[in-house]
Every structure is written in C-alpha cells, then in structure tokens.
Design a protein around this motif. Structure first.
Motif, PDB file in Angstrom:
ATOM      1  N   GLU A   1       0.825  -1.212   0.000  1.00 25.89           N
ATOM      2  CA  GLU A   1       0.000   0.000   0.000  1.00 25.89           C
ATOM      3  C   GLU A   1       0.855   1.256   0.000  1.00 25.89           C
ATOM      4  N   ARG A   2       2.121   1.100   0.398  1.00 29.99           N
ATOM      5  CA  ARG A   2       3.030   2.246   0.459  1.00 29.99           C
ATOM      6  C   ARG A   2       3.958   2.324  -0.746  1.00 29.99           C
ATOM      7  N   ALA A   3       4.190   1.196  -1.397  1.00 32.24           N
ATOM      8  CA  ALA A   3       5.088   1.175  -2.562  1.00 32.24           C
ATOM      9  C   ALA A   3       4.842  -0.112  -3.346  1.00 32.24           C
ATOM     10  N   THR A   4       5.158  -0.100  -4.640  1.00 34.37           N
ATOM     11  CA  THR A   4       5.046  -1.326  -5.423  1.00 34.37           C
ATOM     12  C   THR A   4       6.263  -2.199  -5.149  1.00 34.37           C
ATOM     13  N   GLU A   5       6.131  -3.490  -5.467  1.00 35.66           N
ATOM     14  CA  GLU A   5       7.219  -4.431  -5.205  1.00 35.66           C
ATOM     15  C   GLU A   5       8.501  -4.042  -5.939  1.00 35.66           C
ATOM     16  N   GLY A   6       8.377  -3.386  -7.092  1.00 34.26           N
ATOM     17  CA  GLY A   6       9.553  -2.982  -7.855  1.00 34.26           C
ATOM     18  C   GLY A   6      10.388  -1.920  -7.182  1.00 34.26           C
ATOM     19  N   GLU A   7       9.858  -1.330  -6.108  1.00 32.79           N
ATOM     20  CA  GLU A   7      10.594  -0.323  -5.344  1.00 32.79           C
ATOM     21  C   GLU A   7      11.236  -0.905  -4.089  1.00 32.79           C
TER      22      GLU A   7
ATOM     23  N   LEU B   1       4.747 -11.222  -4.967  1.00 37.00           N
ATOM     24  CA  LEU B   1       4.293  -9.894  -4.557  1.00 37.00           C
ATOM     25  C   LEU B   1       3.476  -9.232  -5.665  1.00 37.00           C
ATOM     26  N   ARG B   2       3.909  -9.401  -6.885  1.00 38.07           N
ATOM     27  CA  ARG B   2       3.195  -8.836  -8.042  1.00 38.07           C
ATOM     28  C   ARG B   2       1.801  -9.448  -8.141  1.00 38.07           C
ATOM     29  N   ARG B   3       1.728 -10.762  -7.958  1.00 39.25           N
ATOM     30  CA  ARG B   3       0.434 -11.444  -8.008  1.00 39.25           C
ATOM     31  C   ARG B   3      -0.462 -10.987  -6.859  1.00 39.25           C
ATOM     32  N   LEU B   4       0.123 -10.859  -5.686  1.00 42.52           N
ATOM     33  CA  LEU B   4      -0.649 -10.408  -4.526  1.00 42.52           C
ATOM     34  C   LEU B   4      -1.200  -9.004  -4.751  1.00 42.52           C
ATOM     35  N   ARG B   5      -0.385  -8.117  -5.307  1.00 39.82           N
ATOM     36  CA  ARG B   5      -0.832  -6.746  -5.554  1.00 39.82           C
ATOM     37  C   ARG B   5      -1.953  -6.704  -6.580  1.00 39.82           C
ATOM     38  N   LYS B   6      -1.858  -7.535  -7.610  1.00 41.01           N
ATOM     39  CA  LYS B   6      -2.847  -7.490  -8.685  1.00 41.01           C
ATOM     40  C   LYS B   6      -4.120  -8.268  -8.375  1.00 41.01           C
ATOM     41  N   GLU B   7      -3.973  -9.412  -7.670  1.00 49.46           N
ATOM     42  CA  GLU B   7      -5.117 -10.292  -7.448  1.00 49.46           C
ATOM     43  C   GLU B   7      -5.622 -10.284  -6.008  1.00 49.46           C
ATOM     44  N   GLY B   8      -4.822  -9.739  -5.094  1.00 53.90           N
ATOM     45  CA  GLY B   8      -5.254  -9.648  -3.707  1.00 53.90           C
ATOM     46  C   GLY B   8      -5.084 -10.908  -2.890  1.00 53.90           C
ATOM     47  N   ALA B   9      -4.518 -11.966  -3.488  1.00 50.39           N
ATOM     48  CA  ALA B   9      -4.339 -13.233  -2.775  1.00 50.39           C
ATOM     49  C   ALA B   9      -3.265 -14.051  -3.477  1.00 50.39           C
TER      50      ALA B   9
END
Length: 233
Positions: free
Chosen positions: A48-54, A83-91
């Motif tokens: 919520e504070r930054a994307t995984e790429g950061e 992390l990318r999957r979690l950010r996009k799909e929520g699980a």
C-alpha cells in the motif's frame, strides 16, 4: 545429503545471504491458512506504500539477474512474482500447507523462499552453481528444458536441475505435493541487511513448522566460511 553454494557463486555474488531448513514429517493435512494470512497481511500493508519494484530486496535481485545475463522484468525472482500477483489479485494461490506458508513468509520479507521435496532429489550433493547446459530441468507442465550455460541453478548428483535462473522458478520434479514427507527450505537474499532478513525468515519458518507439524527440523545460516549444510540420514 549436502547442500551448498559453489565457490564460483560465492565469489561472483559476495553479497549473497542464505539460510536453510530441513524438516521431516511435513504432511499435507495441516491447516496453515490463518498464519499464512497473517504473514500475507504484512506484505499487503507494505504494498500500500510502494510497489514491489521499489522494494530494496527486489531491486537487489533484479541487479543480480541482470549480472547473470537475465532480463529481470521478464524472469522475476520468486518473491517479486508472488508480490506482483498479490498486488494485482489480492491473494496468493493455494498449493500445499507448507508451500502456502512459505510463500506468505516470502512476501512478508520480500525474500525468495524455495521448498523442495528431498525424496525427489538425488544425493549426495545438491549444489547451487553455474549451469554447464547439459542439466535436465522438468517444468511444472512436464516439459524438459536445459539451463543456459552460466545460469545459476540448483543441481543434484544426477545432473538434474531443480530451478531455472536461480530464484526465478523451481522444478516440477521436486515440487512439494500430497505425499511429501521431507523438505529442504532455502531462503536467499542479495540486499544490504540480507543476513538479518534471512535469519528472521528462517526463524519464522522454523517456528511455524514446529507449531503446525511438530516436525523435526535442522536449520543453518550459510556463509562463505560455512557454505555447506548436511541434512537427512
């Protein structure tokens, strides 16, 4: 059986921090959903504070993959992919109670965590080393591949590769499943402060395995001075 990082890997990547855990009696009936959700929640809060790429942990692995000749945004390290999957799909996907738990811990610390079925590995040595190109890798879909020469991979005594592009993807051959009893768990970090992160990851996994399975475990933090872990019987 022995697990180690080859001297060539240690020399080329001196920033590597690694931890290992061996456990027996890890069946598929444990319910790890609540604890996995708690670890995943930590990752969600961070995303919520930054994307995984950061994340510095992810950026360090991107630099490592680039040095290995791999395009890091095409072949992401496992923790970045999760992390990318979690950010996009929520699980995260449900695979196996232990794998689900380790995936959740992986995203919580942004550190790649591999879980291998020991009985699917040919001993006496499993070594993380540059590939020669003749190793055999079994994809999850069942296809057979050969790592690119120089690509860092996990290789056993039967010349079988158990990972592609180091921390990008594990082998379907040694994937944990319903009949798995013995596992080797490996966490690897490249970022500054990685040694502390790996120690925390391994402590967390050890505590969770004890709580859910009451399993017999052995753990170690590997260094250039003590690069080898002896396990099994």
């Amino acid at each position: 059986m022995r697990f180690r990082h080859a001297d060539a890997v240690r020399a080329a990547y001196p920033e590597l921090s690694a931890g290992v855990l061996y456990a027996t009696g890890v069946g598929a009936t444990a319910d790890t959903r609540q604890r996995a959700a708690a670890h995943t929640a930590r990752a969600v809060a961070r995303l919520e504070r930054a994307t995984e790429g950061e994340f510095p942990e992810v950026l360090a692995w991107r630099r490592t993959l680039t040095r290995m000749g791999v395009k890091p945004t095409r072949y992401r390290c496992a923790s970045e992919s999760l992390l990318r999957r979690l950010r996009k799909e929520g699980a995260l996907p449900a695979v196996h109670p232990l794998v689900d738990l380790c995936n959740a811990i992986s995203v919580a610390y942004a550190v790649p965590v591999a879980v291998l079925d020991v009985d699917r590995i040919t001993g006496p040595l499993l070594e993380v080393r540059p590939a020669l190109g003749d190793e055999t890798y079994t994809a999850f879909g069942g296809g057979v591949e050969h790592p690119v020469p120089g690509e860092v991979t996990y290789v056993d005594s039967a010349n079988r590769s158990h990972a592609r592009r180091w921390t990008h993807r594990q082998s379907g051959h040694s994937a944990v499943g319903a009949h798995t009893d013995r596992v080797l768990v490996v966490a690897e970090a490249m970022h500054e402060g990685g040694a502390d992160s790996v120690a925390q990851v391994m402590k967390t996994i050890e505590e969770e395995v004890a709580a859910h399975w009451g399993a017999t475990t052995a753990t170690a933090v590997l260094t250039r001075e003590t690069p080898e872990f002896v396990f099994g019987g």
